[in-house]
Design an enzyme around this catalytic site. Sequence first.
Site, mmCIF file in Angstrom:
data_model
loop_
_atom_site.group_PDB
_atom_site.id
_atom_site.type_symbol
_atom_site.label_atom_id
_atom_site.label_comp_id
_atom_site.label_asym_id
_atom_site.label_seq_id
_atom_site.Cartn_x
_atom_site.Cartn_y
_atom_site.Cartn_z
ATOM 1 N N CYS A 101 2.070 37.082 18.865
ATOM 2 C CA CYS A 101 1.962 37.544 17.667
ATOM 3 C C CYS A 101 2.419 38.799 17.074
ATOM 4 O O CYS A 101 2.803 38.842 16.025
ATOM 5 C CB CYS A 101 0.278 37.608 17.376
ATOM 6 S SG CYS A 101 -0.468 38.739 18.417
ATOM 7 N N HIS A 106 -4.622 41.508 17.983
ATOM 8 C CA HIS A 106 -3.825 40.504 17.386
ATOM 9 C C HIS A 106 -3.199 41.321 16.065
ATOM 10 O O HIS A 106 -3.709 42.099 15.595
ATOM 11 C CB HIS A 106 -4.821 39.420 16.842
ATOM 12 C CG HIS A 106 -4.258 38.377 16.338
ATOM 13 N ND1 HIS A 106 -3.363 37.509 16.922
ATOM 14 C CD2 HIS A 106 -4.204 37.746 14.909
ATOM 15 C CE1 HIS A 106 -2.793 36.421 16.144
ATOM 16 N NE2 HIS A 106 -3.320 36.720 14.860
#
Length: 479
Positions: free
Chosen positions: A114, A427
């Site tokens: 990510c 994230h």
Amino acid sequence: MILTVSVKWQKELFSNVEIDTTQSPYVFKCQLYDLTGVPPERQKIMVKGGLLKDDADWSKVGVKEGQKLMMMGTADEIVKAPEKGPLFAEDMPEEEQVVAVGHSAGLINLGNTCYMNSTVQCLHSVPELKSALIKYPPPVRSSAVDQSSHSLTVATRELFSDLDKNVKPVAPMRFLTALRSKYPQFAQLHNGIYMQQDAEECWNATSTDIVSQIPEFHKSTPVSEDADTVKRLFGIDLVSRVHCAESGEESTETESVYSLKCHISQEVNHLHEGLRRSPLFSVKLAEITDIQGLKSELEKSSPSLGRSAIYTKDSRINDLPSMNYVSSSETSAILFLQKVDYPLELDVYDLCSDDLRKRLEAPRRLLRDEEGKKLGLKTNESSSSSTDNDVKMTDAEGPSNGSGNSSKSASGEEVLTHKGRSADSGHYVAWVKQENGKWIQFDDDNPIPQREDDITRLSGGGDWHMAYICMYKARDVSM
């Protein structure tokens, strides 16, 4: 409680518009959408203290019975009846589907990637960068070329092309392979699984290769005006006064950097304050003994004293690019827990050199007048000639490149956020402003439309999304 007001929009006046103060202002904006055709996200309604926000408290807004409100905003175009039969999106060629949905494809997470996906989506939204990459040559074999950097740049170009042509998620395998080949730290394993990495390190690595490769290509072509494409896009020129109080030595240094650093501490709760506390110069951290605002004390050898001495380095911005990004200069736990607000429009006038400030006076006056006209205010010639730097809704204007015909102001175009307690975990998500003015959240393979108000809430605090990198784009101002 129900209030009745009138709303002036362009040349029209809508009377007896009801406000249900038990509902949010967003509901009121939806009513105005039905009357005017202006979507809520485009509506700018003037109230006491500024613009009416979607989640404002009516009791604090101060709207009174019978009050006349002013609204600005552009209505949606009237949809004409189709000349041909309906064409479903899934029946369109994929390139046309991209145009229809208003944004490019998402990126498949290939296992803790990510950090890379969010970086790519932000860089992909820079049209000038894509144009420069299109001119980059096909793979070549030469001892004079860094093949790993060359391969990464080519992979970036091809990935950008894939994103523009597809609606379905794209697997960035070639780019990831080239990135790990050039920078093995992104191939670190833990228990046989690829580790999460720092998005800013990926950003710097990728952009460094583009910076090093594209100019080399353009130097060998007749298109000389493109030789400094990346420098014009991202380069910030700094001028620094280096002074030694003990010996009286003083010198001036110039350098270019490609980002501004926001220093985050417990005392910082806004991006601009973090910029003021961060050194805007390249000094080895081990040499820095004290930092106060834009001044830094460092120890180095003094020719006149014949020994080490303390020097003060005071840096100012002397030229601004088309685009620049601001990132945190800290990686400690406080970075990921501290709530730091940031503006969609960034003003760095007070961080500029005297020379740049003089160049900015005329465009700042013009921007101030333009904003005043939008709000229905009369231009005050005496105040327009003032060099006062209290300019609302405008930003740090860039240079006119010597022509005197234009300048720039910076507005937020991309935000890369982090959610978690450290840069190497959690994230990363990209939030990108499209050409149509709408924001898209790129959460790996899932693009999600967002309202502009949602973007300003990405300020962290606890485990919420924190703006880790903010990309600002200059706005041209005709002179």
